[in-house]
Scaffold this active site. Structure first.
Site, mmCIF file in Angstrom:
data_model
loop_
_atom_site.group_PDB
_atom_site.id
_atom_site.type_symbol
_atom_site.label_atom_id
_atom_site.label_comp_id
_atom_site.label_asym_id
_atom_site.label_seq_id
_atom_site.Cartn_x
_atom_site.Cartn_y
_atom_site.Cartn_z
ATOM 1 N N LYS A 177 -2.229 -11.258 -7.283
ATOM 2 C CA LYS A 177 -1.036 -10.821 -8.024
ATOM 3 C C LYS A 177 -0.102 -12.016 -8.241
ATOM 4 O O LYS A 177 0.361 -12.270 -9.331
ATOM 5 C CB LYS A 177 -0.327 -9.703 -7.253
ATOM 6 C CG LYS A 177 0.906 -9.200 -7.948
ATOM 7 C CD LYS A 177 1.574 -8.077 -7.181
ATOM 8 C CE LYS A 177 2.917 -7.760 -7.827
ATOM 9 N NZ LYS A 177 3.667 -6.734 -7.115
ATOM 10 N N GLU A 183 -5.020 -18.904 0.543
ATOM 11 C CA GLU A 183 -6.445 -18.620 0.779
ATOM 12 C C GLU A 183 -7.187 -18.511 -0.549
ATOM 13 O O GLU A 183 -8.270 -19.062 -0.727
ATOM 14 C CB GLU A 183 -6.615 -17.290 1.544
ATOM 15 C CG GLU A 183 -6.149 -17.301 2.988
ATOM 16 C CD GLU A 183 -4.714 -16.824 3.134
ATOM 17 O OE1 GLU A 183 -3.912 -17.006 2.182
ATOM 18 O OE2 GLU A 183 -4.379 -16.289 4.206
ATOM 19 N N GLY A 238 0.461 -5.080 -4.447
ATOM 20 C CA GLY A 238 -0.885 -5.614 -4.199
ATOM 21 C C GLY A 238 -1.808 -4.583 -3.558
ATOM 22 O O GLY A 238 -2.949 -4.393 -3.980
ATOM 23 N N ARG A 239 -1.306 -3.883 -2.551
ATOM 24 C CA ARG A 239 -2.170 -2.918 -1.835
ATOM 25 C C ARG A 239 -2.401 -1.634 -2.631
ATOM 26 O O ARG A 239 -3.132 -0.764 -2.186
ATOM 27 C CB ARG A 239 -1.591 -2.636 -0.445
ATOM 28 C CG ARG A 239 -0.162 -2.133 -0.437
ATOM 29 C CD ARG A 239 0.434 -2.150 0.968
ATOM 30 N NE ARG A 239 1.865 -1.867 0.981
ATOM 31 C CZ ARG A 239 2.807 -2.765 0.785
ATOM 32 N NH1 ARG A 239 2.481 -4.018 0.547
ATOM 33 N NH2 ARG A 239 4.093 -2.428 0.832
ATOM 34 N N GLU A 324 1.186 -2.156 6.224
ATOM 35 C CA GLU A 324 2.000 -3.065 5.400
ATOM 36 C C GLU A 324 3.089 -2.270 4.674
ATOM 37 O O GLU A 324 4.177 -2.775 4.432
ATOM 38 C CB GLU A 324 1.120 -3.827 4.395
ATOM 39 C CG GLU A 324 1.826 -5.021 3.774
ATOM 40 C CD GLU A 324 0.886 -5.971 3.055
ATOM 41 O OE1 GLU A 324 0.424 -6.952 3.669
ATOM 42 O OE2 GLU A 324 0.613 -5.742 1.863
ATOM 43 N N HIS A 354 -19.589 6.010 19.789
ATOM 44 C CA HIS A 354 -20.241 5.162 20.784
ATOM 45 C C HIS A 354 -19.422 3.908 21.060
ATOM 46 O O HIS A 354 -19.932 2.926 21.578
ATOM 47 C CB HIS A 354 -21.641 4.801 20.300
ATOM 48 C CG HIS A 354 -22.475 6.021 20.048
ATOM 49 N ND1 HIS A 354 -23.223 6.627 21.032
ATOM 50 C CD2 HIS A 354 -22.604 6.805 18.937
ATOM 51 C CE1 HIS A 354 -23.824 7.703 20.532
ATOM 52 N NE2 HIS A 354 -23.448 7.834 19.261
ATOM 53 N N LYS A 466 3.683 -17.496 7.379
ATOM 54 C CA LYS A 466 3.199 -18.437 6.347
ATOM 55 C C LYS A 466 4.084 -19.681 6.324
ATOM 56 O O LYS A 466 3.595 -20.804 6.171
ATOM 57 C CB LYS A 466 3.251 -17.783 4.956
ATOM 58 C CG LYS A 466 2.275 -16.645 4.732
ATOM 59 C CD LYS A 466 2.361 -16.201 3.267
ATOM 60 C CE LYS A 466 1.864 -14.795 3.071
ATOM 61 N NZ LYS A 466 2.184 -14.227 1.772
HETATM 62 O O1 F6P Z 1 -0.430 -10.283 3.007
HETATM 63 C C1 F6P Z 1 0.594 -10.306 2.093
HETATM 64 C C2 F6P Z 1 0.130 -10.060 0.689
HETATM 65 O O2 F6P Z 1 1.203 -10.365 -0.143
HETATM 66 C C3 F6P Z 1 -0.373 -8.650 0.431
HETATM 67 O O3 F6P Z 1 0.658 -7.757 0.204
HETATM 68 C C4 F6P Z 1 -1.241 -8.860 -0.748
HETATM 69 O O4 F6P Z 1 -2.109 -7.791 -0.953
HETATM 70 C C5 F6P Z 1 -1.939 -10.140 -0.362
HETATM 71 O O5 F6P Z 1 -0.957 -10.884 0.316
HETATM 72 C C6 F6P Z 1 -2.505 -10.932 -1.492
HETATM 73 O O6 F6P Z 1 -1.513 -11.306 -2.413
HETATM 74 P P1 F6P Z 1 -1.886 -11.830 -3.854
HETATM 75 O O7 F6P Z 1 -2.587 -10.727 -4.571
HETATM 76 O O8 F6P Z 1 -0.577 -12.189 -4.483
HETATM 77 O O9 F6P Z 1 -2.774 -13.033 -3.691
#
Ligand code: F6P
Length: 504
Positions: A177, A183, A238-239, A324, A354, A466
């Protein structure tokens, strides 16, 4: 001993505790909530403004107050295209333009062996869960591409994927987003480098790269062609984004109609959530049962156990959704809250039995459970009926054992009982019911937010770590073994860095 039945005095009664929406049955019999207590819960929900909140949610009001914007993921599955206005502008033309582009892309991809979907958190869990779950649907029409999900910055995941993918027939979808998530951007760079290592030309790489983002300039700056960028918008959390082009892998692998079925299931639940009275409203009833257990039993954790191997990723998706969204200590007005999200965990049954069911039956904590079962087996193996009967009987038996417990002379054999659970029964598991299931829980999370007066649509708590990681990374990169405590790095962390940097 009180038992978790709606009519505790009669073990053989069949309490009127089932509610149905979109052919999904919710049975709350083992919550141990009496009719009078339910009435009080609905009074509480009304007093908390749940009805107005639901109306505001769908009307595009700025219910995400800290970020001053709506939470309109429901518009992404509004297949009827009824206008949805944000600050006076209908968003549906933009949403359906993206649907058309997704459909066009599905028809265009030929000869693709591998898709690397790069994204993390909400840009990963939803599509990963859907791709995994739908692969179990007997006879599903699949293009059979290898779908790789790359989320972790740990190069172990990258290496594993790159060892399997064929560079010249791979497509890469960068999903973020913000398009600033470290990452994701670092993994995307690594995958582009891998394409270069395999002599893919600049043109080939450009043709392979796609992006799904709300930050189009950043995707372009990364090198993604404008017509390979699928937008979504800041009013989609995002979620909550699997319904947008974030769900592209679902359409690419299983076809656009299956993606539409997935949206249709969620839309059906949205219509139910929006229109059903609270007393018949599944997300509201699920939210109230959790609230009841918090208030009565101070529960700290909650488990979701799908008795369907296809849904093994579901609890991980749910963890982000619930924790979250609602793992917060202050309410919308900055005041401390009494309750917020319990810890959420789970995994597929009967495997889960289990593992941690010992604690669920005999541990000191009461942990309410959502048992999720599917009426139809998900295989056409000759053994399917017999195995499925055992799967379902285990699910039912666990709920009964947890509810009633068992007395015994040997303390080791005593099951205290009075451990609440819901049963959610899906008629089958396909794209439609998967969409419906996810939307049920999204709407439950929103209802819980309304009951707790929490803004479920921001996530400020993920930022601080972060920020701290940056100077620590710099210190690790320096190879120094004499880092001292500072404003940014405390003595414990400094010692850990020195240890990691020492060559011994
Ligand atoms: O972990 C924080 C967060 O902002 C989540 O809310 C989101 O789903 C994820 O990082 C990834 O964010 P983006 O889609 O901006 O890379």
């Amino acid at each position: 001993m009180q038992t978790y039945l709606a009519h505790p005095t009669n073990r053989n009664s069949t309490p009127n505790s089932t509610h149905t929406a979109v052919d999904i049955v919710l049975d709350t019999a083992y919550q141990g909530i009496s009719d009078r207590q339910w009435q009080k819960l609905f009074i509480k929900a009304r007093a908390s403004g749940v009805e107005q909140f639901i109306a505001d949610l769908f009307a595009g009001k700025h219910i995400n107050n800290s970020e001053d914007r709506p939470a309109l993921h429901s518009a992404l599955r509004n297949l009827t295209k009824t206008p949805v206005f944000i600050d006076g502008k209908d968003v549906m033309p933009a949403v359906s333009a993206v649907w058309q582009r997704i459909e066009a892309l599905c028809n265009k991809w030929v000869g693709v062996t591998d898709v690397i979907h790069i994204g993390i958190g909400g840009s990963d869990f939803g599509p990963r869960l859907a791709i995994e779950a739908l692969a179990y649907v007997p006879g599903i029409d699949s293009r059979g591409m290898r779908m790789h999900f790359l989320a972790n910055i740990d190069t172990a995941e990258l290496a594993r994927i790159l060892a399997r993918a064929q560079p010249h027939s791979t497509r890469v979808i960068i999903v973020s987003k913000s398009f600033t998530t470290l990452e994701t951007t670092m993994n995307a760079t690594a995958v582009v480098n891998w394409l270069k290592e395999h002599n893919c030309t600049t043109g080939q790489i450009a043709r392979s790269l796609f992006a799904v983002t709300a930050n189009i300039p950043a995707a372009q700056a990364f090198g993604v062609l404008e017509d390979h960028i699928f937008p979504f918008w800041d009013w989609v959390g995002g979620r909550y984004s699997v319904w947008s082009a974030v769900g592209l892998p679902i359409a690419l692998q299983y076809g656009f109609d299956t993606f539409k079925d997935f949206l249709a299931g969620a839309e059906a639940i949205d219509l139910h959530f929006k229109n059903a009275p609270l007393e018949e409203n599944l997300p509201v009833i699920m939210a109230l049962s959790l609230l009841f257990q918090q208030e009565q039993h101070k529960i700290k954790a909650h488990a979701a156990i799908p008795y369907a191997d296809a849904l093994d990723w579901f609890p991980k998706w749910l963890q982000q959704l619930d924790m979250e969204s609602n793992g917060k200590s202050i309410d919308r007005d900055g005041k401390p809250v009494k309750h917020s999200s319990p810890v959420v965990f789970g995994s597929a049954g009967s495997n889960a039995q289990h593992s941690y069911f010992q604690l669920l039956h005999q541990g000191t904590e009461i942990i309410p459970i959502d048992f999720i079962a599917v009426r139809e087996p998900m295989s056409d193996r000759p053994e399917a009926i017999a195995h499925h009967r055992i799967l379902l009987s285990n699910c039912l038996a666990q709920a009964q054992a947890l509810a009633h417990g068992r007395d015994a002379t040997n303390p080791n054999d005593v099951y205290p009982g009075n451990r609440p659970s819901n049963l959610l029964l899906l008629p089958k598991l396909n794209a439609f019911y998967l969409g419906a299931l996810l939307a049920l829980y999204e709407n439950r999370a929103a209802t819980l937010g309304a009951l707790w007066n929490i803004n479920s649509f921001d996530q400020p708590g993920v930022e601080y770590g972060k920020i701290l990681a940056k100077p620590i990374e710099k210190a690790l990169a320096s190879d120094a073994t004499n880092i001292h405590a500072s404003v940014e790095i405390d003595a414990v962390t400094a010692a850990r860095i020195n240890f990691l940097n020492s060559k011994i």
